[in-house]
Design a protein around this motif. Structure first.
Motif, PDB file in Angstrom:
ATOM      1  N   TRP B  34      -3.733 -46.868  26.281  1.00 24.98           N
ATOM      2  CA  TRP B  34      -2.602 -46.048  26.730  1.00 24.98           C
ATOM      3  C   TRP B  34      -3.460 -44.822  27.523  1.00 24.98           C
ATOM      4  N   TYR B  35      -2.955 -44.308  28.463  1.00 20.19           N
ATOM      5  CA  TYR B  35      -3.267 -43.179  29.369  1.00 20.19           C
ATOM      6  C   TYR B  35      -2.006 -41.970  29.494  1.00 20.19           C
ATOM      7  N   LYS B  36      -2.546 -41.128  29.592  1.00 16.79           N
ATOM      8  CA  LYS B  36      -1.661 -40.219  29.934  1.00 16.79           C
ATOM      9  C   LYS B  36      -1.734 -39.323  31.465  1.00 16.79           C
ATOM     10  N   GLN B  37      -0.855 -39.213  32.374  1.00 19.05           N
ATOM     11  CA  GLN B  37      -1.044 -38.544  33.562  1.00 19.05           C
ATOM     12  C   GLN B  37      -0.251 -37.423  33.782  1.00 19.05           C
ATOM     13  N   ASP B  38      -1.000 -36.331  33.791  1.00 15.62           N
ATOM     14  CA  ASP B  38      -0.032 -34.983  33.756  1.00 15.62           C
ATOM     15  C   ASP B  38       0.308 -34.712  35.084  1.00 15.62           C
ATOM     16  N   MET B  46      -5.748 -42.075  26.099  1.00 11.68           N
ATOM     17  CA  MET B  46      -5.268 -41.594  24.891  1.00 11.68           C
ATOM     18  C   MET B  46      -5.902 -42.611  23.641  1.00 11.68           C
ATOM     19  N   VAL B  60      -5.898 -36.444  20.252  1.00  8.87           N
ATOM     20  CA  VAL B  60      -4.352 -36.552  20.540  1.00  8.87           C
ATOM     21  C   VAL B  60      -3.662 -36.330  19.314  1.00  8.87           C
ATOM     22  N   PHE B  64       1.631 -38.907  17.868  1.00 12.10           N
ATOM     23  CA  PHE B  64       1.506 -39.888  18.774  1.00 12.10           C
ATOM     24  C   PHE B  64       0.511 -41.045  18.003  1.00 12.10           C
ATOM     25  N   ASP B  85       4.658 -32.776  26.334  1.00  5.72           N
ATOM     26  CA  ASP B  85       4.667 -34.202  26.032  1.00  5.72           C
ATOM     27  C   ASP B  85       5.036 -34.995  27.805  1.00  5.72           C
ATOM     28  N   ALA B  87       5.197 -36.287  30.860  1.00  2.10           N
ATOM     29  CA  ALA B  87       4.091 -36.872  31.873  1.00  2.10           C
ATOM     30  C   ALA B  87       4.398 -38.305  32.065  1.00  2.10           C
ATOM     31  N   TYR B  89       3.210 -41.770  31.272  1.00  3.63           N
ATOM     32  CA  TYR B  89       2.320 -42.768  30.363  1.00  3.63           C
ATOM     33  C   TYR B  89       2.080 -44.072  31.054  1.00  3.63           C
TER      34      TYR B  89
END
Lengths: 108, 114
Positions: B34-38, B46, B60, B64, B85, B87, B89
């Motif tokens: 899992w990645y988060k891109q802001d 993550m 994290v 989550f 939060d 973003a 995902y």
């Protein structure tokens, strides 16, 4: 210091020209290096990887790696409007760490 | 034949709510992420699972919680959603941990917290 640094751009090049993207990394133990392309609103896709010092060519793309300088680059030859995207440099040691990306715009 | 799929594609919710994002890959890969891109497009890992086992757990918030029922699925549950939060995902997979740089990404889930 960020793990992976890229020029954020934007980089604007005319159609047919060479686009040159640069990336530096901080961890000398890094072994594998990747370039991902991300079109606006889409997900990243792998376009190149390089593991050894020197050049690696794939079609219009050339990746260059210099581990001594902790530097990796991507050249896009004969740039096309379809190359307009954000290019993400990624470095792998225990996980994949991405740079912030360089946005490339190819002008027709 | 979607290789890595995520649902939902868009998620709009209020602060304080709990939501889940589901991910499935049909590539036969062992490792999922899992990645988060802001908003600045910075892509940050993550979590990573290998054969249902948690391998990477970055810094994290405990709100989550990932869950991998089998190696083809990796879900993400988020409790008490906050404005920060918001973003995109991305779920991703790779053949195995050794091929961890060669990842296939899902289409992303755009989460907006109001």
């Amino acid at each position: 210091q960020k793990e992976v640094e890229q020029n954020s751009g934007p980089l604007s090049v005319p159609e047919g020209a060479i686009a040159s993207l640069n990336c530096t990394y901080s961890d000398r133990g890094s072994q594998s290096f990747f370039w991902y392309r991300q079109y606006s609103g889409k997900s990243p896709e792998l376009i190149m990887f390089i593991y050894s010092n020197g050049d690696k060519e794939d079609g219009r793309f050339t990746a260059q790696l210099n581990k001594a300088s902790q530097y990796v680059s991507l050249l896009i030859r004969d740039s096309q409007p379809s190359d307009s995207a954000t290019y993400l440099c990624a470095v792998s040691i225990h996980k994949l760490s991405f740079g912030a990306g360089t946005t490339v715009t190819v002008r027709a | 034949d979607t290789a890595v799929s995520q649902t939902p594609k868009y998620l709009v919710t209020q602060m304080g709510n709990d939501k889940s994002i589901k991910c499935e890959q049909n590539l036969g890969h062992d490792t999922m992420y899992w990645y988060k891109q802001d908003s600045k497009k910075f892509l940050k890992i993550m979590f990573s699972y290998n054969n249902k086992e948690l391998i990477i757990n970055e810094t994290v918030p405990n709100r989550f919680s990932p869950k991998s029922p089998d190696k083809a699925h990796l879900n993400l549950h988020i409790n008490s959603l906050e404005l920060g939060d918001s973003a995109v995902y991305f779920c991703a997979s790779s053949q195995d941990m050794a091929s961890g740089g060669e990842q296939f990404f899902g289409p992303g889930t755009r989460l907006t917290v109001l």
